[in-house]
Each structure stands twice: as structure tokens, then as C-alpha cells.
Design a protein around this motif. Structure first.
Motif, PDB file in Angstrom:
ATOM      1  N   CYS A 145      -2.507   1.065  -5.865  1.00  0.00           N
ATOM      2  CA  CYS A 145      -1.453   0.056  -5.696  1.00  0.00           C
ATOM      3  C   CYS A 145      -1.464  -1.019  -6.777  1.00  0.00           C
ATOM      4  O   CYS A 145      -2.503  -1.646  -7.042  1.00  0.00           O
ATOM      5  CB  CYS A 145      -1.630  -0.577  -4.324  1.00  0.00           C
ATOM      6  SG  CYS A 145      -0.346  -1.764  -3.934  1.00  0.00           S
ATOM      7  N   GLN A 151       8.346  -7.305   3.871  1.00  0.00           N
ATOM      8  CA  GLN A 151       7.178  -6.555   3.390  1.00  0.00           C
ATOM      9  C   GLN A 151       6.329  -7.399   2.453  1.00  0.00           C
ATOM     10  O   GLN A 151       6.864  -8.208   1.694  1.00  0.00           O
ATOM     11  CB  GLN A 151       7.605  -5.272   2.657  1.00  0.00           C
ATOM     12  CG  GLN A 151       6.402  -4.396   2.338  1.00  0.00           C
ATOM     13  CD  GLN A 151       6.765  -3.102   1.644  1.00  0.00           C
ATOM     14  OE1 GLN A 151       6.849  -3.049   0.420  1.00  0.00           O
ATOM     15  NE2 GLN A 151       6.952  -2.054   2.413  1.00  0.00           N
ATOM     16  N   GLY A 152       5.025  -7.189   2.524  1.00  0.00           N
ATOM     17  CA  GLY A 152       4.156  -7.905   1.608  1.00  0.00           C
ATOM     18  C   GLY A 152       2.749  -7.364   1.628  1.00  0.00           C
ATOM     19  O   GLY A 152       2.391  -6.529   2.469  1.00  0.00           O
ATOM     20  N   GLU A 171      -1.367  -7.979   2.177  1.00  0.00           N
ATOM     21  CA  GLU A 171      -2.053  -8.651   3.291  1.00  0.00           C
ATOM     22  C   GLU A 171      -2.512 -10.014   2.775  1.00  0.00           C
ATOM     23  O   GLU A 171      -3.535 -10.128   2.110  1.00  0.00           O
ATOM     24  CB  GLU A 171      -3.205  -7.790   3.812  1.00  0.00           C
ATOM     25  CG  GLU A 171      -2.685  -6.560   4.526  1.00  0.00           C
ATOM     26  CD  GLU A 171      -3.765  -5.810   5.298  1.00  0.00           C
ATOM     27  OE1 GLU A 171      -4.834  -6.383   5.565  1.00  0.00           O
ATOM     28  OE2 GLU A 171      -3.523  -4.626   5.622  1.00  0.00           O
ATOM     29  N   SER A 200       6.327  -5.209   7.648  1.00  0.00           N
ATOM     30  CA  SER A 200       5.483  -4.259   6.925  1.00  0.00           C
ATOM     31  C   SER A 200       4.447  -5.095   6.189  1.00  0.00           C
ATOM     32  O   SER A 200       4.553  -5.347   4.990  1.00  0.00           O
ATOM     33  CB  SER A 200       6.343  -3.431   5.956  1.00  0.00           C
ATOM     34  OG  SER A 200       5.542  -2.572   5.191  1.00  0.00           O
ATOM     35  N   GLY A 240       0.914  -4.768   6.944  1.00  0.00           N
ATOM     36  CA  GLY A 240      -0.420  -4.189   6.968  1.00  0.00           C
ATOM     37  C   GLY A 240      -1.132  -4.206   8.300  1.00  0.00           C
ATOM     38  O   GLY A 240      -0.513  -4.295   9.364  1.00  0.00           O
ATOM     39  N   ARG A 276       2.409   2.897   6.868  1.00  0.00           N
ATOM     40  CA  ARG A 276       2.127   4.302   6.535  1.00  0.00           C
ATOM     41  C   ARG A 276       0.659   4.609   6.804  1.00  0.00           C
ATOM     42  O   ARG A 276      -0.206   3.797   6.434  1.00  0.00           O
ATOM     43  CB  ARG A 276       2.415   4.545   5.064  1.00  0.00           C
ATOM     44  CG  ARG A 276       3.884   4.451   4.712  1.00  0.00           C
ATOM     45  CD  ARG A 276       4.022   4.705   3.229  1.00  0.00           C
ATOM     46  NE  ARG A 276       5.402   4.769   2.806  1.00  0.00           N
ATOM     47  CZ  ARG A 276       5.774   5.114   1.570  1.00  0.00           C
ATOM     48  NH1 ARG A 276       4.867   5.426   0.661  1.00  0.00           N
ATOM     49  NH2 ARG A 276       7.041   5.151   1.245  1.00  0.00           N
ATOM     50  N   MET A 324       2.108   9.084   0.915  1.00  0.00           N
ATOM     51  CA  MET A 324       2.565   9.348  -0.446  1.00  0.00           C
ATOM     52  C   MET A 324       2.445  10.844  -0.712  1.00  0.00           C
ATOM     53  O   MET A 324       1.466  11.464  -0.299  1.00  0.00           O
ATOM     54  CB  MET A 324       1.707   8.578  -1.449  1.00  0.00           C
ATOM     55  CG  MET A 324       2.003   7.109  -1.455  1.00  0.00           C
ATOM     56  SD  MET A 324       0.939   6.234  -2.610  1.00  0.00           S
ATOM     57  CE  MET A 324      -0.629   6.410  -1.816  1.00  0.00           C
ATOM     58  N   TYR A 339       6.719  -7.487  -7.923  1.00  0.00           N
ATOM     59  CA  TYR A 339       6.299  -6.644  -6.787  1.00  0.00           C
ATOM     60  C   TYR A 339       6.273  -5.211  -7.313  1.00  0.00           C
ATOM     61  O   TYR A 339       7.076  -4.369  -6.932  1.00  0.00           O
ATOM     62  CB  TYR A 339       7.267  -6.802  -5.608  1.00  0.00           C
ATOM     63  CG  TYR A 339       6.677  -6.310  -4.284  1.00  0.00           C
ATOM     64  CD1 TYR A 339       5.895  -7.154  -3.501  1.00  0.00           C
ATOM     65  CD2 TYR A 339       6.888  -5.012  -3.838  1.00  0.00           C
ATOM     66  CE1 TYR A 339       5.340  -6.720  -2.308  1.00  0.00           C
ATOM     67  CE2 TYR A 339       6.343  -4.566  -2.649  1.00  0.00           C
ATOM     68  CZ  TYR A 339       5.581  -5.422  -1.887  1.00  0.00           C
ATOM     69  OH  TYR A 339       5.035  -4.989  -0.699  1.00  0.00           O
ATOM     70  N   LEU A 354       4.509  -1.991  -7.424  1.00  0.00           N
ATOM     71  CA  LEU A 354       3.488  -1.128  -6.818  1.00  0.00           C
ATOM     72  C   LEU A 354       3.134   0.003  -7.764  1.00  0.00           C
ATOM     73  O   LEU A 354       2.029   0.524  -7.740  1.00  0.00           O
ATOM     74  CB  LEU A 354       4.010  -0.536  -5.506  1.00  0.00           C
ATOM     75  CG  LEU A 354       4.588  -1.527  -4.491  1.00  0.00           C
ATOM     76  CD1 LEU A 354       5.053  -0.784  -3.251  1.00  0.00           C
ATOM     77  CD2 LEU A 354       3.541  -2.574  -4.133  1.00  0.00           C
TER      78      LEU A 354
END
Ligand code: SAM
Ligand code: FES
Length: 364
Positions: free
Chosen positions: A79, A116-117, A119, A147, A149, A170, A211, A315, A317
């Protein structure tokens, strides 16, 4: 695409079996994934589309993605915003920033906001609860997806009580040994899975996923992922190709392929016909028409970005992520046109999952 243009009878038979019974054994999953051909994939996609049309017609649900922090205490090896990446330029959006993203999104027809972020300890449970309440006060007709974590049962419960409707987490890979090759020792497959069971127990519409083509992944791992997802029976499944990021230990690893990701999308649609299945940004990143092809393989959701443009590039990833420069309105319009071009229509709706047998509470 694979060069093998055949459709072995025994594998076609497995797809028919999946279509009839909604499940396969581990050995059957492995055989199907290993032996797939492009003709077989076309056959799979046509059945997957039939299921998708039966339950969701030609509608495509949109989710407004707000990437509100890229600080993260974790160090997932794949990540780009892992804590060891000292090159990442870190940012956090304020509550007011997030609310203005929601306002812009609401005006554009979004009825789901995905927060989303990484943790990030800065966002305490109290801050998240307050944020959820404020969004719900202003937009009671919208769904909130979190989302953020792995959290304790109590934290998940607090967010749910404050009004969060859905949660995306996920499982990444079911296999514990494979999981340990993608994550630091502080993170375990078992804990990640336990979080998902907790989310379901609380009553969230829960989303898992993995993934495709992550380092060291084998068809056996994917088979185990399918068996786990079947058992969990989630409302959403997010899958996308692994894409390497230059500032991670996996910088030199090969990315996942469009072909295998599409095949897995088709299989997921047949296994869980009512599931909400996004054609992800990662899919759009590895191929210019990745999201359209994802919809044609059975997906029914797209997640345009509502984050302010000045933080989009931070952001990151994975490398070459698309849509990092476009305004929310442009992203929305672009996706609408892309979906129309293949005969599908973006709709203004909360777009709840129809797979509600296993959820206790669903807001009307
Ligand atoms: N922190 C939250 C969590 O753990 O679920 C949400 C953010 S996390 C970055 C969201 C997802 O991005 C992960 O579940 C992972 O599957 C995906 N992701 C991270 N790095 C990726 C990469 N290099 N390629 C493709 N997907 C990636
Ligand atoms: Fe935390 Fe990726 S390591 S979001």
C-alpha cells in the motif's frame, strides 16, 4: 488476453454447476480458475449479465468516495500510504471539508457517501460518530459507508448506532500464510475476518474483497477466497487488480491482470447474484475501458471520487491511479457517458443490496 480460444466441456460444466447451485468445491474452483480460456470467460460473462439484469436491470449505482485521511498506522506491504512510506505527503480533511464534499456530491445525485481512510488515530470514535451524525442530519436520505479498517466490536457498534449503514473491509486474502506475506506480523488474516463477522452481526451491509494478482497469489488462494466469501455471504464484494506502488517493498512486483480480474468478477456475480459489485478505479487504471469491461462482466457499481482535487494525488495506493485531477462533476459526467456507451445507466439512488436475508437492520 489468453491465447487459448477453447471452451473445455468439463469447465463449461463447472460454470453451469455454479450457475445452478451457486457454489463449487475448492478443487472445482481451482480447476476453473486455472483452466480458464477467453471463450469460457465470454460464456461466464453472458450468464453473469443475465443474473445482474434479473436483479438490478441496467442500473449502475454510484458511490461518492471521500478519501478523508492518508495517515495510517499500518504497514501493509502493497500500500502506497503505509506508514513507512516517508515520501507520502500526508493530509487530513476537516469535518467541514468532508461536509462540503457531501454537499457537492448530493447536488450531483450521489445518495451514498463512502468515507475511506488509513487507520488514523486522530479520528477518534467520538469524531467519527459526530461526523456520521452531522452527515445524516443533513442528508437523511443518503447511506453512509465506512472504510476505515479494523476496529473493536464496540467502535463498530457506536458507528452503526450513529447512523452508518455499510462497512467495507476487504479480507485481502483468506489464506493465513499468504496474508502474512502481504502484511506485517501485527496484522492477521484471522483478525481481519473476525472484524467482518462482527460487522455482519451488528447489522451493517458488509463488504469484503481481495486484490487480484497480489504477490505470491495462487489459484488455490483465490479458491479459498471464494469459499470464504460464500460463507460470509456479504452484501458487497470489492475486487481489483493489485498494482505496484514505487515506494513500497512490492515496487518491482507484477500487477494483476485485467483478464483475471474480469473472470473473478463474473464468478462472483454467479456465486452471489444479488451482491453489490464495483468496477473499481484500479480496474480503470490498468485498462482505459476497465470499468466498462467490469460492468459487462457482471459488476453494478462505480465509485467516483468526491475528494477535493488538491489532495487526490496524495491518496495514492498504487502508481498511475486515474481521475486524480478531475473535479467531482467531471468524474460523474465521464462515468455516466462511459456507462451509457455500453447500454447501462447511472442512477440517483441509495442502491442498497438486495441480499438482505442476512442483515438484521436496513434503513428505509
Ligand atoms: N484502511 C482501510 C482498510 O484497511 O480497509 C481502507 C483503506 S485501504 C487503502 C483500501 C483498499 O485498498 C485495501 O483494502 C486494498 O485492497 C486496496 N489497496 C491498497 N494498496 C493497493 C495496491 N497497491 N493495489 C491495489 N489495491 C490496493
Ligand atoms: Fe493503511 Fe494502506 S497501510 S491504508
Amino acid at each position: 488476453m489468453r491465447s487459448n480460444f477453447t471452451m473445455p466441456d468439463n469447465l463449461k460444466h463447472l460454470i453451469d454447476k455454479l450457475n445452478d447451485t451457486r457454489q463449487l468445491t475448492k478443487d472445482e474452483w481451482i480447476r476453473l480458475i486455472t483452466g480458464r480460456t477467453s471463450d469460457l470467460a465470454e460464456y461466464l460473462f453472458s450468464l453473469a449479465r443475465e443474473e445482474r439484469h434479473r436483479h438490478y436491470g441496467h442500473d449502475v449505482y454510484i458511490r461518492g468516495l471521500i478519501e478523508f485521511t492518508n495517515y495510517c498506522r499500518n504497514d501493509c506491504l502493497y500500500c502506497g500510504i503505509r506508514k513507512s512510506n516517508s515520501h507520502a505527503r500526508r493530509y487530513r480533511l476537516s469535518e467541514e471539508d468532508i461536509l462540503s464534499c457531501c454537499k457537492a456530491g448530493y447536488e450531483l445525485g450521489f445518495r451514498t457517501f463512502v468515507l475511506q481512510g488509513g487507520e488514523d488515530a486522530y479520528y477518534t470514535d467520538e469524531k467519527i460518530v459526530c461526523l456520521i451524525r452531522r452527515i445524516k442530519e443533513r442528508y437523511p436520505d443518503c447511506a453512509i459507508t465506512l472504510s476505515i479498517g479494523e476496529k473493536t466490536f464496540d467502535s463498530y457498534q457506536k458507528f452503526f448506532d450513529a447512523g452508518a449503514d455499510r462497512y467495507l473491509l476487504r479480507h485481502e486474502t483468506y489464506n493465513a500464510e499468504h496474508y502474512s506475506r502481504l502484511h506485517p506480523p501485527s496484522l492477521t488474516a484471522a483478525h481481519r475476518q473476525e472484524c467482518l463477522w462482527n460487522l455482519k452481526e451488528i447489522g451493517y451491509q458488509a463488504g469484503t474483497g481481495f486484490m487480484v494478482g497480489s504477490p505470491y497469489q495462487t489459484p488455490e488462494h483465490l479458491a479459498e477466497d471464494m469459499l470464504f466469501i460464500k460463507k460470509l455471504n456479504p452484501q458487497m464484494v470489492g475486487i481489483g487488480p493489485f498494482i505496484s506502488h514505487h515506494d513500497t517493498p512490492f515496487a518491482d512486483q507484477e500487477s494483476g491482470t485485467l483478464e483475471l480480474t474480469l473472470f473473478m468478477l463474473g464468478l462472483l456475480r454467479l456465486m452471489l447474484p444479488k451482491v453489490l459489485l464495483p468496477a473499481t478505479t484500479a480496474l480503470g487504471t490498468i485498462h482505459p475501458r476497465g470499468r466498462e469491461l467490469g460492468i459487462l462482466a457482471g459488476a453494478n457499481v462505480v465509485m467516483p471520487n468526491l475528494s477535493p482535487t488538491d489532495v487526490r494525488k496524495d491518496y495514492l495506493l498504487y502508481d498511475n491511479k486515474i481521475c486524480t485531477g478531475d473535479e467531482a462533476a467531471e468524474c460523474r459526467k465521464c462515468l455516466e457517458e462511459r456507462m451509457e456507451s455500453i447500454g447501462y445507466h447511472v442512477v440517483t439512488a441509495r442502491g442498497d443490496s438486495l441480499n438482505i436475508e442476512s442483515i438484521q437492520n436496513i434503513a428505509q
